[in-house]
Design an enzyme around this catalytic site. Structure first.
Site, mmCIF file in Angstrom:
data_model
loop_
_atom_site.group_PDB
_atom_site.id
_atom_site.type_symbol
_atom_site.label_atom_id
_atom_site.label_comp_id
_atom_site.label_asym_id
_atom_site.label_seq_id
_atom_site.Cartn_x
_atom_site.Cartn_y
_atom_site.Cartn_z
ATOM 1 N N HIS A 89 0.837 -1.190 0.000
ATOM 2 C CA HIS A 89 0.000 0.000 0.000
ATOM 3 C C HIS A 89 0.879 1.250 0.000
ATOM 4 O O HIS A 89 2.056 1.206 0.403
ATOM 5 C CB HIS A 89 -0.922 -0.008 1.211
ATOM 6 N N GLU B 140 0.856 3.885 1.887
ATOM 7 C CA GLU B 140 1.330 4.257 3.223
ATOM 8 C C GLU B 140 2.512 3.392 3.636
ATOM 9 O O GLU B 140 3.493 3.879 4.210
ATOM 10 C CB GLU B 140 0.206 4.080 4.263
ATOM 11 N N CYS C 7 -6.231 1.514 5.364
ATOM 12 C CA CYS C 7 -6.818 0.250 5.808
ATOM 13 C C CYS C 7 -6.307 -0.065 7.218
ATOM 14 O O CYS C 7 -5.442 0.629 7.751
ATOM 15 C CB CYS C 7 -6.444 -0.872 4.841
ATOM 16 N N CYS D 192 -2.446 -0.631 7.409
ATOM 17 C CA CYS D 192 -1.698 0.624 7.340
ATOM 18 C C CYS D 192 -1.919 1.468 8.588
ATOM 19 O O CYS D 192 -0.995 2.142 9.054
ATOM 20 C CB CYS D 192 -2.074 1.399 6.079
#
Length: 147
Positions: free
Chosen positions: A77, A79, A105, A108
């Site tokens: 992801h 992040e 999410c 993260c």
């Protein structure tokens, strides 16, 4: 009209997202401290691995809904990539702000909390209620900007 700092960094985050190699959702992240960019990240496969743009999306092939079964994705992801890039380059991010094109999410959110990031500013929604609870419990400020 001159953009606010939040507008400025969110626009940069959108440009970072354009580098994404994900077929489902293009996400960008920018970590900032004292109005200076420390690290950026976008979602995509680890360095040196084939991208979903090239080989297809396993999650699509398996009809996995958004927000579920993150472990069945070859990509990182945005992040995660931003936090990893800060670590790789020895950049301290404790006390920083992370700008993200979408709500983080749960995976993260846990990384953001442990990295010591104090504020998350995001534009788009993401179907993950648990991440919101984690931010609330950890007292990480969460701000949604207009898309």
């Amino acid at each position: 009209m001159r953009p606010s700092w939040d507008e400025y960094f969110m626009e940069i985050t959108r440009v970072v997202a354009a580098r994404s190699t994900c077929l489902r959702r293009k996400v960008g992240a920018v970590i900032v401290k004292d109005n200076r960019i420390l690290a950026t990240g976008y979602n995509g496969a680890p360095a040196g691995l084939a991208h979903c743009l090239e080989i297809g999306c396993l999650r699509e092939q398996m009809s996995i809904p958004s927000g579920q079964r993150h472990e069945l994705c070859r990509g990182l992801h945005a992040e995660q990539n931003a936090i990893i890039q800060a670590a790789v380059h020895g950049t301290a991010i404790r006390g920083s702000i992370i700008y993200v094109t979408n709500q983080p999410c749960v995976m993260c959110s846990k990384m953001i909390v442990n990295a010591g990031i104090k504020k998350v500013i995001f534009a788009g929604d993401y179907p993950d209620e648990l991440s919101l609870k984690i931010f609330q419990e950890a007292k990480v400020e969460l701000i949604k900007l207009p898309s």
